[in-house]
Design a protein around this motif. Structure first.
Motif, PDB file in Angstrom:
ATOM      1  N   THR A  17      -5.279   5.665   6.293  1.00  0.00           N
ATOM      2  CA  THR A  17      -6.096   5.953   4.459  1.00  0.00           C
ATOM      3  C   THR A  17      -4.958   5.677   4.096  1.00  0.00           C
ATOM      4  O   THR A  17      -4.190   5.511   4.143  1.00  0.00           O
ATOM      5  CB  THR A  17      -6.665   7.530   3.870  1.00  0.00           C
ATOM      6  N   TRP A  18      -4.877   4.690   2.678  1.00  0.00           N
ATOM      7  CA  TRP A  18      -3.929   4.324   1.651  1.00  0.00           C
ATOM      8  C   TRP A  18      -4.051   4.179   0.388  1.00  0.00           C
ATOM      9  O   TRP A  18      -5.698   4.633   0.408  1.00  0.00           O
ATOM     10  CB  TRP A  18      -3.395   3.284   2.261  1.00  0.00           C
ATOM     11  N   LYS A  19      -3.656   4.293  -0.277  1.00  0.00           N
ATOM     12  CA  LYS A  19      -3.916   3.945  -2.279  1.00  0.00           C
ATOM     13  C   LYS A  19      -2.985   2.663  -2.989  1.00  0.00           C
ATOM     14  O   LYS A  19      -2.554   1.843  -1.972  1.00  0.00           O
ATOM     15  CB  LYS A  19      -3.510   5.025  -2.683  1.00  0.00           C
ATOM     16  N   ARG A  62      -6.086  -6.511  11.710  1.00  0.00           N
ATOM     17  CA  ARG A  62      -8.032  -7.956  11.247  1.00  0.00           C
ATOM     18  C   ARG A  62      -7.414  -7.048   9.969  1.00  0.00           C
ATOM     19  O   ARG A  62      -7.115  -6.424   9.229  1.00  0.00           O
ATOM     20  CB  ARG A  62      -9.181  -6.713  12.292  1.00  0.00           C
ATOM     21  N   PHE A  63      -8.108  -8.430   9.477  1.00  0.00           N
ATOM     22  CA  PHE A  63      -8.745  -8.080   7.797  1.00  0.00           C
ATOM     23  C   PHE A  63      -9.744  -7.048   7.916  1.00  0.00           C
ATOM     24  O   PHE A  63     -10.395  -7.671   7.668  1.00  0.00           O
ATOM     25  CB  PHE A  63      -8.890  -9.806   7.093  1.00  0.00           C
ATOM     26  N   VAL A  64      -9.433  -6.471   6.550  1.00  0.00           N
ATOM     27  CA  VAL A  64      -9.995  -5.442   6.518  1.00  0.00           C
ATOM     28  C   VAL A  64     -11.012  -5.326   4.879  1.00  0.00           C
ATOM     29  O   VAL A  64     -12.184  -4.879   4.323  1.00  0.00           O
ATOM     30  CB  VAL A  64     -10.374  -4.127   6.774  1.00  0.00           C
ATOM     31  N   GLY A  65     -10.482  -6.350   3.846  1.00  0.00           N
ATOM     32  CA  GLY A  65     -10.900  -6.337   2.698  1.00  0.00           C
ATOM     33  C   GLY A  65     -10.702  -4.966   2.043  1.00  0.00           C
ATOM     34  O   GLY A  65      -9.590  -4.649   1.898  1.00  0.00           O
ATOM     35  N   LYS A  66     -11.123  -5.654   0.718  1.00  0.00           N
ATOM     36  CA  LYS A  66     -10.219  -4.380  -0.747  1.00  0.00           C
ATOM     37  C   LYS A  66     -10.791  -3.115  -0.110  1.00  0.00           C
ATOM     38  O   LYS A  66     -11.959  -2.573  -0.723  1.00  0.00           O
ATOM     39  CB  LYS A  66     -10.978  -4.520  -1.911  1.00  0.00           C
ATOM     40  N   VAL A  67     -10.297  -2.284   0.351  1.00  0.00           N
ATOM     41  CA  VAL A  67     -10.737  -1.139   1.258  1.00  0.00           C
ATOM     42  C   VAL A  67      -9.564  -0.048   0.757  1.00  0.00           C
ATOM     43  O   VAL A  67      -8.587  -0.763   1.066  1.00  0.00           O
ATOM     44  CB  VAL A  67     -11.718  -1.028   2.513  1.00  0.00           C
ATOM     45  N   PRO A  88       0.807  -1.159  -0.381  1.00  0.00           N
ATOM     46  CA  PRO A  88      -0.404  -0.026  -0.066  1.00  0.00           C
ATOM     47  C   PRO A  88       0.941   1.255   0.177  1.00  0.00           C
ATOM     48  O   PRO A  88       1.693   0.949   0.343  1.00  0.00           O
ATOM     49  CB  PRO A  88      -0.212  -0.131   1.356  1.00  0.00           C
ATOM     50  N   THR A  89       0.691   2.390  -0.850  1.00  0.00           N
ATOM     51  CA  THR A  89       0.987   3.676  -0.582  1.00  0.00           C
ATOM     52  C   THR A  89       0.226   4.880   0.195  1.00  0.00           C
ATOM     53  O   THR A  89      -1.149   4.458   0.065  1.00  0.00           O
ATOM     54  CB  THR A  89       1.496   4.075  -2.538  1.00  0.00           C
ATOM     55  N   ASP A  90       1.025   6.014   0.032  1.00  0.00           N
ATOM     56  CA  ASP A  90       0.277   7.015   0.252  1.00  0.00           C
ATOM     57  C   ASP A  90      -0.466   6.863   1.690  1.00  0.00           C
ATOM     58  O   ASP A  90      -1.930   7.275   2.287  1.00  0.00           O
ATOM     59  CB  ASP A  90      -0.610   8.004  -0.245  1.00  0.00           C
ATOM     60  N   VAL A  91      -0.298   6.325   2.416  1.00  0.00           N
ATOM     61  CA  VAL A  91      -0.474   5.688   3.732  1.00  0.00           C
ATOM     62  C   VAL A  91      -0.335   7.015   4.346  1.00  0.00           C
ATOM     63  O   VAL A  91       0.617   7.530   4.940  1.00  0.00           O
ATOM     64  CB  VAL A  91       0.179   4.598   4.958  1.00  0.00           C
ATOM     65  N   GLU A  92      -1.426   7.080   5.133  1.00  0.00           N
ATOM     66  CA  GLU A  92      -1.788   8.923   5.979  1.00  0.00           C
ATOM     67  C   GLU A  92      -3.086   8.140   7.284  1.00  0.00           C
ATOM     68  O   GLU A  92      -3.683   7.201   7.110  1.00  0.00           O
ATOM     69  CB  GLU A  92      -2.158   9.759   5.558  1.00  0.00           C
ATOM     70  N   LEU A  93      -2.619   9.123   8.195  1.00  0.00           N
ATOM     71  CA  LEU A  93      -3.501   8.434  10.014  1.00  0.00           C
ATOM     72  C   LEU A  93      -4.024   9.514  10.315  1.00  0.00           C
ATOM     73  O   LEU A  93      -3.097  11.289  10.205  1.00  0.00           O
ATOM     74  CB  LEU A  93      -1.940   7.980  10.549  1.00  0.00           C
TER      75      LEU A  93
END
Length: 460
Positions: free
Chosen positions: A373-375, A406-411, A357-362
């Motif tokens: 959030t992430w891309k 936890r696994f959160v899926g394709k979000v 994942p890229t552009d991870v922000e909190l």
């Protein structure tokens, strides 16, 4: 405690990937001590592998050693139907304290290209060269059995094991030269990687993985050290300011890579404990992970826990009943095989995972819940073909390891309800359909798995 919608939870549980990857158990058992020891013996038999030693002979010196390594990679490639690209990367160094005259520093690399995301790479490296007491002595017998024929043999054995499989990402097996003279082989390769835009997600530098008896009197074949820096070497002033106010002192990509390696040992190698060391390297010393780290690539050093200094950088001799010198008699093949297995597991896990994942922000300041959030990473949809979804992580700020996930899926966003952002650290990983997973990516510049001076994949 985080409150989740029960229906959403049920749906996620139905689609969550496996929690373990079956083929990693096979890989953990595959490295063979006898093959590793045979390769160490071959390297020892070159007499010396000093950076300034003979290059024309077919039987002596570093030239013969690096040609033999290239030939081994070519043979492994033939066995897997041409799955390796063998490449020699070199540069001339001169005017240095340990390399005063113009000398070609030659490293040998083999690329096992990924099927979905071929420019995303994980590298395992070992050193070709050896030395004795006088770092400028290029002629005396210098077996370098543990330092570092053990690491080089581990790289070759890992190639034998992992070329029996295919992976979405690329695995690189590297024999680096010039380590004892100043880390020049790694510096040259890191410069080429930067110039050519290699998307390096991990460098596993193996330097001394064969000794179990320390000068401290401890004999242990069930622990191994993983050195990683906490704050990234390529931090900019802007990134430092971000880190000061948002955290990240112990969450560089190298540190989260080290945590990943520790998790691999815990899950698949019950007889090997990976001990995380919060340093770039041993106190005041260095290794070939350093030039990659300097270039902004996540890099760690993997090595034995208890060193024996009489068996490093020493002329061969016996004094008052005490042996000096790095001979094969003091290399433990079974331990080197387990260390190699740890590397192979880590590379298989990362290469088998989807793009990071890229552009991870909190976010979530002065709110009751943190928001991550992430891309999607990767160059194009094909690179993400094996993506099952993402897993979010959190831990208390004083916890050394990630404690909750936890696994959160394709979000591309997750809200941690009723978790105050001030009190926890957060991160996210990408998970493949077979359960393979990336290391955790920490938010912002401190945690990015790309050099801070280079554009992100999607901006290239």
């Amino acid at each position: 405690m985080m409150v989740l919608n029960s229906l959403a939870t049920a749906l996620l549980l139905q689609t969550a990937p496996p929690s373990e990857v079956a083929k990693l158990y096979e890989i953990a058992d595959a490295p063979q001590a006898d093959r590793i020891m045979a390769d160490i013996q071959t390297l020892v038999d070159f007499g010396t592998r000093h950076t300034l030693s003979e290059t024309e002979s077919d039987t002596q010196g570093i030239g013969a050693a690096r040609r033999w390594i290239a030939a081994e990679f070519e043979e492994i490639s033939r066995d897997c139907g041409g799955c390796l690209e063998v490449r020699v990367i070199s540069g001339v160094v001169e005017g240095e304290r340990r390399i005063p005259e113009a000398t070609e520093i030659v490293s040998v690399l083999a690329f096992q290209r990924g099927k979905l995301d071929p420019n995303r790479m994980v590298i395992m490296s070992g050193d070709i060269d050896s030395r004795v007491s006088d770092v400028m002595d290029a002629t005396s017998e210098s077996p370098g059995a543990n330092d570092n024929a053990s690491g080089m043999a581990g790289v070759i054995e890992a190639a034998r094991v992992l070329t029996q499989y295919e992976f979405p990402g690329t695995i690189v097996y590297a024999g680096l030269s010039g380590e004892e003279q100043g880390l020049f082989g790694g510096e040259i390769v890191a410069a080429v990687a930067t110039e050519e835009g290699w998307n390096i997600k991990a460098v596993l530098n193996n330097d001394m993985i064969g000794n179990i008896a320390g000068i401290d009197g401890v004999i242990a074949n069930n622990t191994i050290r993983v050195f990683s820096e906490g704050t990234r070497a390529d931090e900019t002033p802007e990134a430092a300011r971000y880190r000061r106010f948002r955290g990240g002192e112990v969450d560089s990509p190298a540190r989260n890579l080290a945590r990943y390696i520790d998790d691999m040992a815990e899950a698949y190698l019950p007889n090997l404990d990976a001990e995380m060391i919060y340093r770039l390297d041993r106190f005041g010393r260095g290794g070939h992970q350093t030039p990659f780290s300097n270039a902004g690539f996540p890099a760690v050093r993997i090595m034995e826990t208890h060193e024996h200094y009489d068996r490093q950088h020493q002329d061969l001799r016996n004094e008052e009943g005490r042996h000096y010198g790095d001979t094969i008699a003091y290399v433990d093949g079974a331990f080197a095989a387990r260390a190699t297995a740890l590397n192979a597991l880590t590379m298989a896990g990362i290469a088998g995972a989807p793009p990071f994942p890229t552009d991870v922000e909190l976010g979530g300041a002065v709110q009751p819940s943190a928001v991550l959030t992430w891309k999607d990473g990767g160059e194009g949809r094909k690179a993400r073909r094996n993506l099952a979804g993402y897993r979010v992580y959190w831990r208390r700020t004083t916890a050394p390891q990630w404690t909750n996930s936890r696994f959160v899926g394709k979000v591309n966003e997750w809200t941690f309800r009723n978790l105050v952002v001030d009190n926890y650290f957060f991160g996210v990983s990408a998970v493949a359909k077979d359960g393979s997973e990336t290391p955790v990516v920490f938010p912002g510049p401190p945690g990015r798995f790309e050099p801070l001076g280079l554009p992100r994949d999607e901006e290239r």
